[in-house]
Design a protein around this motif. Structure first.
Motif, PDB file in Angstrom:
ATOM      1  N   VAL A  74       0.859  -1.180   0.000  1.00 55.07           N
ATOM      2  CA  VAL A  74       0.000   0.000   0.000  1.00 55.07           C
ATOM      3  C   VAL A  74       0.897   1.233   0.000  1.00 55.07           C
ATOM      4  CG1 VAL A  74      -1.686   1.330   1.325  1.00 55.07           C
ATOM      5  CG2 VAL A  74      -1.914  -1.151   1.164  1.00 55.07           C
ATOM      6  N   HIS A  75       0.712   2.132  -0.983  1.00 57.43           N
ATOM      7  CA  HIS A  75       1.575   3.299  -1.135  1.00 57.43           C
ATOM      8  C   HIS A  75       0.993   4.572  -0.527  1.00 57.43           C
ATOM      9  CE1 HIS A  75       4.106   0.919  -3.614  1.00 57.43           C
ATOM     10  NE2 HIS A  75       3.422   1.006  -4.730  1.00 57.43           N
ATOM     11  N   ASP A  76      -0.325   4.773  -0.668  1.00 56.96           N
ATOM     12  CA  ASP A  76      -0.868   6.080  -0.312  1.00 56.96           C
ATOM     13  C   ASP A  76      -2.365   5.966  -0.057  1.00 56.96           C
ATOM     14  OD1 ASP A  76      -0.956   8.791   0.167  1.00 56.96           O
ATOM     15  OD2 ASP A  76      -0.590   9.412  -1.911  1.00 56.96           O
ATOM     16  N   PHE A  77      -2.905   7.026   0.555  1.00 57.20           N
ATOM     17  CA  PHE A  77      -4.339   7.127   0.824  1.00 57.20           C
ATOM     18  C   PHE A  77      -4.773   8.554   0.505  1.00 57.20           C
ATOM     19  CE2 PHE A  77      -7.497   8.897   3.668  1.00 57.20           C
ATOM     20  CZ  PHE A  77      -8.573   8.037   3.496  1.00 57.20           C
ATOM     21  N   GLY A  78      -5.991   8.715   0.010  1.00 57.61           N
ATOM     22  CA  GLY A  78      -6.506  10.053  -0.247  1.00 57.61           C
ATOM     23  C   GLY A  78      -8.013  10.025  -0.384  1.00 57.61           C
ATOM     24  N   THR A  79      -8.593  11.162  -0.672  1.00 57.24           N
ATOM     25  CA  THR A  79     -10.031  11.243  -0.908  1.00 57.24           C
ATOM     26  C   THR A  79     -10.290  11.956  -2.219  1.00 57.24           C
ATOM     27  OG1 THR A  79     -10.170  13.293   0.386  1.00 57.24           O
ATOM     28  CG2 THR A  79     -10.628  11.231   1.536  1.00 57.24           C
ATOM     29  N   ALA A  80     -11.322  11.489  -2.919  1.00 60.33           N
ATOM     30  CA  ALA A  80     -11.720  12.084  -4.195  1.00 60.33           C
ATOM     31  C   ALA A  80     -13.059  12.785  -4.010  1.00 60.33           C
ATOM     32  CB  ALA A  80     -11.826  11.010  -5.272  1.00 60.33           C
ATOM     33  N   GLN A  81     -13.229  13.906  -4.692  1.00 64.09           N
ATOM     34  CA  GLN A  81     -14.475  14.651  -4.600  1.00 64.09           C
ATOM     35  C   GLN A  81     -15.570  13.941  -5.383  1.00 64.09           C
ATOM     36  OE1 GLN A  81     -15.042  17.449  -2.769  1.00 64.09           O
ATOM     37  NE2 GLN A  81     -12.988  17.091  -1.935  1.00 64.09           N
ATOM     38  N   SER A  82     -16.724  13.771  -4.717  1.00 59.00           N
ATOM     39  CA  SER A  82     -17.897  13.202  -5.357  1.00 59.00           C
ATOM     40  C   SER A  82     -19.071  14.060  -4.899  1.00 59.00           C
ATOM     41  CB  SER A  82     -18.092  11.746  -4.928  1.00 59.00           C
ATOM     42  OG  SER A  82     -19.204  11.173  -5.577  1.00 59.00           O
ATOM     43  N   PRO A  83     -20.137  14.166  -5.685  1.00 60.87           N
ATOM     44  CA  PRO A  83     -21.245  15.045  -5.285  1.00 60.87           C
ATOM     45  C   PRO A  83     -21.717  14.758  -3.858  1.00 60.87           C
ATOM     46  CG  PRO A  83     -21.575  14.275  -7.521  1.00 60.87           C
ATOM     47  CD  PRO A  83     -20.369  13.552  -6.990  1.00 60.87           C
ATOM     48  N   GLY A  84     -21.545  15.733  -2.987  1.00 60.72           N
ATOM     49  CA  GLY A  84     -22.051  15.605  -1.628  1.00 60.72           C
ATOM     50  C   GLY A  84     -21.154  14.894  -0.648  1.00 60.72           C
ATOM     51  N   ARG A  85     -20.005  14.370  -1.079  1.00 62.33           N
ATOM     52  CA  ARG A  85     -19.159  13.620  -0.144  1.00 62.33           C
ATOM     53  C   ARG A  85     -17.741  13.473  -0.686  1.00 62.33           C
ATOM     54  NH1 ARG A  85     -22.603   9.825  -2.232  1.00 62.33           N
ATOM     55  NH2 ARG A  85     -23.851   9.843  -0.342  1.00 62.33           N
ATOM     56  N   ASP A  86     -16.822  13.125   0.215  1.00 60.02           N
ATOM     57  CA  ASP A  86     -15.471  12.738  -0.172  1.00 60.02           C
ATOM     58  C   ASP A  86     -15.398  11.220  -0.199  1.00 60.02           C
ATOM     59  OD1 ASP A  86     -14.604  15.352  -0.302  1.00 60.02           O
ATOM     60  OD2 ASP A  86     -13.913  15.382   1.778  1.00 60.02           O
ATOM     61  N   VAL A  87     -14.937  10.663  -1.297  1.00 62.49           N
ATOM     62  CA  VAL A  87     -14.837   9.210  -1.437  1.00 62.49           C
ATOM     63  C   VAL A  87     -13.380   8.799  -1.280  1.00 62.49           C
ATOM     64  CG1 VAL A  87     -15.215   7.227  -2.952  1.00 62.49           C
ATOM     65  CG2 VAL A  87     -16.836   9.131  -2.948  1.00 62.49           C
ATOM     66  N   PRO A  88     -13.079   7.889  -0.345  1.00 61.95           N
ATOM     67  CA  PRO A  88     -11.682   7.506  -0.119  1.00 61.95           C
ATOM     68  C   PRO A  88     -11.148   6.590  -1.212  1.00 61.95           C
ATOM     69  CG  PRO A  88     -13.125   6.253   1.312  1.00 61.95           C
ATOM     70  CD  PRO A  88     -14.002   7.241   0.598  1.00 61.95           C
ATOM     71  N   TYR A  89      -9.846   6.702  -1.436  1.00 64.27           N
ATOM     72  CA  TYR A  89      -9.175   5.785  -2.353  1.00 64.27           C
ATOM     73  C   TYR A  89      -7.838   5.379  -1.751  1.00 64.27           C
ATOM     74  CZ  TYR A  89      -6.413   9.867  -3.847  1.00 64.27           C
ATOM     75  OH  TYR A  89      -5.590  10.961  -3.877  1.00 64.27           O
ATOM     76  N   ILE A  90      -7.356   4.220  -2.174  1.00 59.55           N
ATOM     77  CA  ILE A  90      -6.076   3.693  -1.713  1.00 59.55           C
ATOM     78  C   ILE A  90      -5.212   3.421  -2.936  1.00 59.55           C
ATOM     79  CG2 ILE A  90      -4.920   1.771  -0.542  1.00 59.55           C
ATOM     80  CD1 ILE A  90      -7.404   1.446   1.167  1.00 59.55           C
ATOM     81  N   VAL A  91      -3.965   3.829  -2.871  1.00 57.69           N
ATOM     82  CA  VAL A  91      -3.015   3.609  -3.961  1.00 57.69           C
ATOM     83  C   VAL A  91      -2.109   2.445  -3.564  1.00 57.69           C
ATOM     84  CG1 VAL A  91      -1.225   4.624  -5.406  1.00 57.69           C
ATOM     85  CG2 VAL A  91      -3.080   6.059  -4.509  1.00 57.69           C
ATOM     86  N   MET A  92      -2.029   1.450  -4.433  1.00 60.47           N
ATOM     87  CA  MET A  92      -1.301   0.222  -4.124  1.00 60.47           C
ATOM     88  C   MET A  92      -0.335  -0.137  -5.244  1.00 60.47           C
ATOM     89  SD  MET A  92      -4.551  -2.000  -2.708  1.00 60.47           S
ATOM     90  CE  MET A  92      -5.460  -1.697  -4.220  1.00 60.47           C
ATOM     91  N   GLU A  93       0.535  -1.059  -4.918  1.00 59.68           N
ATOM     92  CA  GLU A  93       1.437  -1.636  -5.919  1.00 59.68           C
ATOM     93  C   GLU A  93       0.618  -2.279  -7.028  1.00 59.68           C
ATOM     94  OE1 GLU A  93       4.609  -5.402  -6.113  1.00 59.68           O
ATOM     95  OE2 GLU A  93       3.682  -4.811  -4.209  1.00 59.68           O
ATOM     96  N   LEU A  94       0.985  -2.012  -8.259  1.00 61.30           N
ATOM     97  CA  LEU A  94       0.338  -2.666  -9.393  1.00 61.30           C
ATOM     98  C   LEU A  94       1.098  -3.952  -9.689  1.00 61.30           C
ATOM     99  CD1 LEU A  94      -1.817  -2.518 -11.662  1.00 61.30           C
ATOM    100  CD2 LEU A  94      -0.079  -1.394 -13.074  1.00 61.30           C
ATOM    101  N   VAL A  95       0.418  -5.077  -9.551  1.00 60.83           N
ATOM    102  CA  VAL A  95       1.056  -6.383  -9.696  1.00 60.83           C
ATOM    103  C   VAL A  95       0.725  -6.960 -11.060  1.00 60.83           C
ATOM    104  CG1 VAL A  95       1.270  -8.699  -8.728  1.00 60.83           C
ATOM    105  CG2 VAL A  95       0.881  -6.739  -7.212  1.00 60.83           C
ATOM    106  N   ASP A  96       1.749  -7.329 -11.812  1.00 61.31           N
ATOM    107  CA  ASP A  96       1.551  -7.973 -13.111  1.00 61.31           C
ATOM    108  C   ASP A  96       1.415  -9.473 -12.933  1.00 61.31           C
ATOM    109  OD1 ASP A  96       1.714  -5.623 -14.596  1.00 61.31           O
ATOM    110  OD2 ASP A  96       3.901  -5.688 -14.628  1.00 61.31           O
ATOM    111  N   GLY A  97       0.486 -10.058 -13.634  1.00 58.85           N
ATOM    112  CA  GLY A  97       0.288 -11.499 -13.560  1.00 58.85           C
ATOM    113  C   GLY A  97      -1.170 -11.844 -13.741  1.00 58.85           C
ATOM    114  N   HIS A  98      -1.520 -13.060 -13.397  1.00 59.11           N
ATOM    115  CA  HIS A  98      -2.902 -13.530 -13.472  1.00 59.11           C
ATOM    116  C   HIS A  98      -3.346 -13.970 -12.085  1.00 59.11           C
ATOM    117  CE1 HIS A  98      -3.058 -13.475 -17.873  1.00 59.11           C
ATOM    118  NE2 HIS A  98      -1.820 -13.942 -17.856  1.00 59.11           N
ATOM    119  N   THR A  99      -4.618 -13.777 -11.782  1.00 64.47           N
ATOM    120  CA  THR A  99      -5.111 -14.171 -10.472  1.00 64.47           C
ATOM    121  C   THR A  99      -5.196 -15.690 -10.360  1.00 64.47           C
ATOM    122  OG1 THR A  99      -7.468 -14.176 -11.056  1.00 64.47           O
ATOM    123  CG2 THR A  99      -6.499 -12.072 -10.347  1.00 64.47           C
ATOM    124  N   LEU A 100      -5.145 -16.155  -9.138  1.00 63.50           N
ATOM    125  CA  LEU A 100      -5.337 -17.583  -8.883  1.00 63.50           C
ATOM    126  C   LEU A 100      -6.713 -18.017  -9.368  1.00 63.50           C
ATOM    127  CD1 LEU A 100      -4.502 -20.279  -7.632  1.00 63.50           C
ATOM    128  CD2 LEU A 100      -5.186 -19.373  -5.398  1.00 63.50           C
TER     129      LEU A 100
END
Length: 353
Positions: A74-100
């Motif tokens: 996990v790299h970072d945390f922030g909030t994005a503006q959305s009508p009437g509220r702040d919506v949280p987001y999390i910035v993470m490592e982007l992993v290349d590959g296929h899911t199990l």
């Protein structure tokens, strides 16, 4: 294109779930690809009181403490503006590959591959549990298979051990097929709930299906809560200890499930693999309350064969930290102790002797 926090440019959407959507993004400051998880506004509005922003910020801070080769960072945390509220987001490592999950769509895996993957997942959980963090949603879709090994995703929605759900009357967080039965009784997530999910994951890898037969999600939940799982079919070469471990992880009683540390060591040894596990300060371990199953207590009676360095905070064990040649060990899977201290005394990075 949309940019969050004046820094993270959203490139294209990777997936959508019940709680969030995930985007591949680009960090304009550090010039690197990242994954950005944005909480759904519908979920945000349902989390009244503490608010989803505070909840996710707290959980992101917990997840950001984890540094392990089998955990997507996990790299970072922030909030994005959305009508009437702040919506949280999390910035993470982007992993290349296929899911199990992609691989399991073709049926059961070769048992050695499946056990190796689950050993790495267990090692990631051991590192998280050592930091008092539980994942809450271990499932094939949250395991990415890469050339370097398995990576556990979604620690961004993890929680501190014992943290109650934000809405006790709402749905249980997690994927029903992998949710431990006590969670449906309203109990908070603990390391034992992650271990139930690991048991389901191991069973799924070995058989290509879930441990219970059910035609509906409701029927599946009822089976998990009240019915014994189907026994594993005979699998040539699979160690009896792995079969027993899978059964113990799926026990309806949380106190009967083994720890992630024990699971990681036993699974790794059964396929001659190496995993990183946390090294625990024996003084801290003794001071912290332990919940140990009867299976763990029996295993802990085995004599130890390596000493833990005195003092120091918990830390990952690197090759050769035991004082032996890297990868060497003088005991078999049946000798593994079960609480954190006795397990860590036995060598950090393991393979069968």
């Amino acid at each position: 294109m949309r940019t969050l926090g004046g820094r993270y440019r959203l490139v294209h959407r990777i997936g959508v779930g019940g709680m969030s959507e995930v985007w591949q993004g680009h960090d304009e400051v550090l010039d690197r690809a990242v994954a950005v998880k944005i909480m759904s506004p519908a979920v945000e509005s349902a989390l009244e009181g503490m608010t989803g922003t505070e909840l996710v910020r707290t959980e992101a801070r917990s997840a950001a403490r984890l540094a392990h080769p089998n955990v997507a960072s996990v790299h970072d945390f922030g909030t994005a503006q959305s009508p009437g509220r702040d919506v949280p987001y999390i910035v993470m490592e982007l992993v290349d590959g296929h899911t199990l999950n992609d691989h399991l769509n073709g049926g059961a895996l070769d048992w050695q591959i499946g056990v190796r993957i689950c050993a790495e997942v267990a090692a990631a959980l051991a590192a998280a549990h050592a930091e008092h963090v539980v994942h809450r949603d271990i499932k094939p879709a949250n395991i990415m298979l890469t050339p370097a090994g398995a990576k556990v995703l979604d620690f961004g929605i993890a929680a501190a051990v014992g943290t109650p759900d934000p809405d006790p009357e709402g749905p249980v967080m997690g994927t029903p097929a992998y949710v431990a039965p006590e969670r449906f009784e309203g109990l908070p997530a603990t390391p034992a709930t992650d271990m139930f999910a690991l048991g389901v994951l191991l069973y799924h890898c070995l058989t290509g299906r879930l441990p219970w037969h059910a035609d509906t999600q409701t029927g599946l939940v009822e089976a998990q809560r009240y019915a014994d799982p189907d026994p594993l079919p005979p699998i040539e070469g699979l160690a009896p200890e792995v079969i027993d471990l899978c059964s113990r992880c799926l026990d309806r009683d949380p106190l009967e499930r083994p720890t992630a540390l024990v699971a990681a060591l036993l699974l790794a040894e059964s396929v001659d693999a190496r995993v990183y596990v946390p090294l625990v300060n024996p003084t801290l371990a003794a001071a912290r309350p332990q919940t140990r199953s009867t299976w763990d207590q029996r295993a802990a009676e085995a004599p130890t064969d390596a000493a833990l360095p005195a003092g120091g905070a918990p830390e990952p064990v690197s090759p050769g930290a035991s004082g032996r040649e890297p990868g060497a060990t003088g005991h078999g899977p049946a000798d593994l102790g079960a609480d954190e201290r006795s397990s860590a005394e036995r060598v950090g990075r393991h393979r069968a002797g």
